[in-house]
Design a protein around this motif. Structure first.
Motif, PDB file in Angstrom:
ATOM      1  N   ASP A  73      12.575  33.304   2.734  1.00 52.88           N
ATOM      2  CA  ASP A  73      12.069  32.944   1.973  1.00 52.88           C
ATOM      3  C   ASP A  73      11.753  32.237   0.640  1.00 52.88           C
ATOM      4  OD1 ASP A  73      10.725  32.560   4.138  1.00 52.88           O
ATOM      5  OD2 ASP A  73       8.658  33.531   3.761  1.00 52.88           O
ATOM      6  N   TYR A  74      12.756  34.203   0.173  1.00 50.48           N
ATOM      7  CA  TYR A  74      11.899  33.960  -1.543  1.00 50.48           C
ATOM      8  C   TYR A  74      13.573  33.063  -2.537  1.00 50.48           C
ATOM      9  CZ  TYR A  74       7.775  35.800  -0.400  1.00 50.48           C
ATOM     10  OH  TYR A  74       5.999  35.922  -0.496  1.00 50.48           O
ATOM     11  N   ASN A  75      15.099  34.323  -2.017  1.00 49.26           N
ATOM     12  CA  ASN A  75      15.664  33.835  -2.385  1.00 49.26           C
ATOM     13  C   ASN A  75      17.025  33.246  -1.131  1.00 49.26           C
ATOM     14  OD1 ASN A  75      15.497  35.354  -5.185  1.00 49.26           O
ATOM     15  ND2 ASN A  75      14.868  36.648  -3.460  1.00 49.26           N
ATOM     16  N   ARG A  76      17.562  32.380  -1.826  1.00 49.15           N
ATOM     17  CA  ARG A  76      18.441  31.165  -1.102  1.00 49.15           C
ATOM     18  C   ARG A  76      19.949  30.813  -1.518  1.00 49.15           C
ATOM     19  NH1 ARG A  76      14.260  27.830   2.924  1.00 49.15           N
ATOM     20  NH2 ARG A  76      13.209  28.921   4.147  1.00 49.15           N
ATOM     21  N   LEU A  77      20.723  30.905  -0.972  1.00 49.64           N
ATOM     22  CA  LEU A  77      22.327  29.592  -1.017  1.00 49.64           C
ATOM     23  C   LEU A  77      21.833  27.973  -0.867  1.00 49.64           C
ATOM     24  CD1 LEU A  77      24.681  29.224  -2.156  1.00 49.64           C
ATOM     25  CD2 LEU A  77      25.888  30.190  -0.207  1.00 49.64           C
ATOM     26  N   TRP A  78      22.369  27.555  -0.838  1.00 47.76           N
ATOM     27  CA  TRP A  78      21.279  26.112  -1.370  1.00 47.76           C
ATOM     28  C   TRP A  78      23.103  25.130  -1.104  1.00 47.76           C
ATOM     29  CZ3 TRP A  78      17.418  23.294   0.718  1.00 47.76           C
ATOM     30  CH2 TRP A  78      16.144  23.679   1.043  1.00 47.76           C
ATOM     31  N   LEU A  79      23.063  24.432  -0.081  1.00 50.97           N
ATOM     32  CA  LEU A  79      24.928  23.909  -0.525  1.00 50.97           C
ATOM     33  C   LEU A  79      24.031  22.567   0.588  1.00 50.97           C
ATOM     34  CD1 LEU A  79      27.564  25.755   2.040  1.00 50.97           C
ATOM     35  CD2 LEU A  79      26.893  26.027  -0.604  1.00 50.97           C
ATOM     36  N   LYS A  80      25.200  21.721  -0.361  1.00 51.45           N
ATOM     37  CA  LYS A  80      24.682  20.101  -0.339  1.00 51.45           C
ATOM     38  C   LYS A  80      26.129  18.829  -0.803  1.00 51.45           C
ATOM     39  CE  LYS A  80      20.481  20.513  -2.757  1.00 51.45           C
ATOM     40  NZ  LYS A  80      19.032  19.860  -3.435  1.00 51.45           N
ATOM     41  N   THR A  81      26.290  17.933   0.193  1.00 51.23           N
ATOM     42  CA  THR A  81      27.401  16.823  -0.410  1.00 51.23           C
ATOM     43  C   THR A  81      26.928  15.483   0.275  1.00 51.23           C
ATOM     44  OG1 THR A  81      29.300  16.637   0.840  1.00 51.23           O
ATOM     45  CG2 THR A  81      28.256  17.544   2.611  1.00 51.23           C
ATOM     46  N   GLU A  82      27.801  14.820  -0.357  1.00 59.51           N
ATOM     47  CA  GLU A  82      26.773  13.865   0.520  1.00 59.51           C
ATOM     48  C   GLU A  82      28.648  12.590  -0.403  1.00 59.51           C
ATOM     49  OE1 GLU A  82      24.831  10.655  -2.913  1.00 59.51           O
ATOM     50  OE2 GLU A  82      23.047  12.700  -2.569  1.00 59.51           O
ATOM     51  N   GLY A  83      28.815  11.870   0.244  1.00 59.73           N
ATOM     52  CA  GLY A  83      30.076  10.624   0.280  1.00 59.73           C
ATOM     53  C   GLY A  83      30.131   9.461   0.974  1.00 59.73           C
ATOM     54  N   GLU A  84      30.568   8.769   0.412  1.00 58.93           N
ATOM     55  CA  GLU A  84      31.037   7.528   1.859  1.00 58.93           C
ATOM     56  C   GLU A  84      32.305   6.483   0.621  1.00 58.93           C
ATOM     57  OE1 GLU A  84      28.653   3.602   0.096  1.00 58.93           O
ATOM     58  OE2 GLU A  84      28.252   5.192  -1.982  1.00 58.93           O
ATOM     59  N   SER A  85      32.787   6.222   2.410  1.00 61.29           N
ATOM     60  CA  SER A  85      34.568   5.274   1.869  1.00 61.29           C
ATOM     61  C   SER A  85      34.087   4.422   2.594  1.00 61.29           C
ATOM     62  CB  SER A  85      35.429   6.419   2.805  1.00 61.29           C
ATOM     63  OG  SER A  85      36.635   6.035   3.294  1.00 61.29           O
ATOM     64  N   PRO A  86      34.953   3.028   2.283  1.00 63.53           N
ATOM     65  CA  PRO A  86      34.437   1.682   2.858  1.00 63.53           C
ATOM     66  C   PRO A  86      36.070   2.191   4.785  1.00 63.53           C
ATOM     67  CG  PRO A  86      35.551   1.667   0.368  1.00 63.53           C
ATOM     68  CD  PRO A  86      35.866   2.905   0.996  1.00 63.53           C
ATOM     69  N   VAL A  87      35.021   1.251   5.466  1.00 63.28           N
ATOM     70  CA  VAL A  87      36.026   1.114   6.855  1.00 63.28           C
ATOM     71  C   VAL A  87      37.479   0.552   6.702  1.00 63.28           C
ATOM     72  CG1 VAL A  87      35.610   0.649   8.947  1.00 63.28           C
ATOM     73  CG2 VAL A  87      33.459   1.059   7.615  1.00 63.28           C
ATOM     74  N   SER A  88      37.611  -0.173   5.604  1.00 63.71           N
ATOM     75  CA  SER A  88      38.769  -0.787   5.207  1.00 63.71           C
ATOM     76  C   SER A  88      39.825   0.070   4.872  1.00 63.71           C
ATOM     77  CB  SER A  88      38.182  -2.289   4.779  1.00 63.71           C
ATOM     78  OG  SER A  88      37.993  -2.581   3.439  1.00 63.71           O
ATOM     79  N   ASP A  89      40.211   0.283   4.395  1.00 65.11           N
ATOM     80  CA  ASP A  89      40.440   1.187   3.348  1.00 65.11           C
ATOM     81  C   ASP A  89      40.367   2.808   3.457  1.00 65.11           C
ATOM     82  OD1 ASP A  89      39.391   1.857   0.987  1.00 65.11           O
ATOM     83  OD2 ASP A  89      39.423   0.001   0.841  1.00 65.11           O
ATOM     84  N   SER A  90      41.214   3.807   2.900  1.00 69.19           N
ATOM     85  CA  SER A  90      40.730   5.108   2.619  1.00 69.19           C
ATOM     86  C   SER A  90      40.492   5.588   1.023  1.00 69.19           C
ATOM     87  CB  SER A  90      42.803   5.523   2.402  1.00 69.19           C
ATOM     88  OG  SER A  90      43.464   5.469   1.266  1.00 69.19           O
ATOM     89  N   ASN A  91      40.227   4.375   0.969  1.00 71.94           N
ATOM     90  CA  ASN A  91      39.334   4.895  -0.927  1.00 71.94           C
ATOM     91  C   ASN A  91      38.032   5.669  -0.186  1.00 71.94           C
ATOM     92  OD1 ASN A  91      41.317   4.237  -2.915  1.00 71.94           O
ATOM     93  ND2 ASN A  91      41.071   1.700  -2.012  1.00 71.94           N
ATOM     94  N   GLY A  92      37.291   6.649  -1.452  1.00 68.47           N
ATOM     95  CA  GLY A  92      35.930   6.754  -1.583  1.00 68.47           C
ATOM     96  C   GLY A  92      35.840   8.060  -2.406  1.00 68.47           C
ATOM     97  N   GLU A  93      34.561   8.577  -1.709  1.00 68.27           N
ATOM     98  CA  GLU A  93      34.041   9.389  -3.689  1.00 68.27           C
ATOM     99  C   GLU A  93      32.946  10.313  -2.277  1.00 68.27           C
ATOM    100  OE1 GLU A  93      32.239   7.165  -5.778  1.00 68.27           O
ATOM    101  OE2 GLU A  93      30.816   6.347  -5.098  1.00 68.27           O
ATOM    102  N   PHE A  94      33.177  11.354  -2.853  1.00 65.62           N
ATOM    103  CA  PHE A  94      32.106  12.514  -2.761  1.00 65.62           C
ATOM    104  C   PHE A  94      31.690  13.433  -3.539  1.00 65.62           C
ATOM    105  CE2 PHE A  94      35.980  15.027  -2.157  1.00 65.62           C
ATOM    106  CZ  PHE A  94      35.623  16.361  -2.470  1.00 65.62           C
ATOM    107  N   GLU A  95      30.308  14.274  -3.104  1.00 63.75           N
ATOM    108  CA  GLU A  95      29.712  15.374  -4.310  1.00 63.75           C
ATOM    109  C   GLU A  95      29.427  16.656  -3.461  1.00 63.75           C
ATOM    110  OE1 GLU A  95      25.481  15.257  -5.184  1.00 63.75           O
ATOM    111  OE2 GLU A  95      26.447  13.426  -6.384  1.00 63.75           O
ATOM    112  N   ALA A  96      29.718  17.588  -4.297  1.00 70.00           N
ATOM    113  CA  ALA A  96      29.615  18.469  -2.989  1.00 70.00           C
ATOM    114  C   ALA A  96      28.692  19.800  -4.368  1.00 70.00           C
ATOM    115  CB  ALA A  96      30.451  19.350  -2.796  1.00 70.00           C
TER     116      ALA A  96
END
Length: 253
Positions: A73-96
């Motif tokens: 309840d009081y102490n936790r490890l949090w992990l978060k991630t988000e990102g995106e990439s165009p369907v038409s190519d392999s470029n993209g970006e992400f965050e963790a």
């Protein structure tokens, strides 16, 4: 601009204070993140809030936004991630992000840790790191709130505010408005970031909970780059705003 960042920081501290003095145990807990167990019995949860395909005026995108925690309840490890990439190519970006969270009031966690960003694709990969100070919890009237301050390895200061609200139309049909705002105190031209307000995202998603843990959804999202960030995008030949249709899944376990 520093006043904008300072204002978000003050709001962050104000929400913590309001939660400490005004929240009632057991009132309005989000079902996804319950605080109902003893701290000496660790448990955890993973939530994929958005796993979606976006069809908009530019290249169509695949996007993910997920988080999870493990602890008591009081102490936790949090992990978060988000990102995106165009369907038409392999470029993209992400965050963790990897954060330590401490319960400071019922349904409010104060979080601190690290964030890592990376771009990938046909061009040179780039990355950068940040320190993070955040508060996450349930504001009055059941608004799920996530406010964060970031300091990059180069000393650049930025902030992010996210708000979501679940409106139950039926026991299974849920309408979810979502707002996200990003701001920065300094320009980081190499990352297309200007000073002041950077962008505004407004979304509206309608999901059907086949089970509480499994819910497909459809919706719309409007994204608009602002200020210097919009100027940098125009200089690169990019759109500064678009309205798109989205379809995806929300999962938790």
């Amino acid at each position: 601009m520093k006043p904008i960042i300072g204002g978000i920081g003050a709001a962050l501290l104000g929400l913590v204070g309001a939660a400490v003095h005004g929240a009632e145990p057991g009132a309005g807990a989000p079902a996804d993140f319950p605080h109902v167990h003893e701290d000496d019995h660790p448990f955890g949860l993973a939530l994929i809030d958005r796993l979606e395909y976006r069809d908009d005026e530019g290249p169509n995108h695949l996007l993910w936004d997920a988080q999870g925690w493990y602890g008591g309840d009081y102490n936790r490890l949090w992990l978060k991630t988000e990102g995106e990439s165009p369907v038409s190519d392999s470029n993209g970006e992400f965050e963790a992000q990897a954060l330590y969270g401490r319960l400071v009031a019922p349904y409010w966690d104060l979080q601190a840790g690290l964030r890592y960003d990376r771009t990938f694709g046909s061009g040179p990969d780039r990355d950068r790191a940040f320190g993070v100070l955040a508060v996450q919890g349930l504001a009055p009237y059941r608004f799920e709130t996530d406010l964060a301050l970031f300091v990059s390895e180069a000393g650049d200061l930025s902030a992010r505010a996210q708000f979501e609200y679940d409106l139950l139309l039926t026991q299974r049909l849920v309408l979810q408005p979502r707002v996200e705002v990003n701001a920065a105190a300094q320009q980081v031209k190499s990352w297309g970031v200007g000073s002041g307000l950077n962008d505004l995202q407004l979304g509206l998603r309608l999901r059907y909970e086949i089970r509480r843990e499994f819910a497909p959804y459809v919706g719309v999202e409007w994204v608009r780059k602002l200020g210097d960030t919009a100027d940098f995008a125009r200089a690169e030949g990019e759109d500064t705003g678009n309205l798109g249709l989205v379809a995806g899944l929300r999962l938790w376990f």
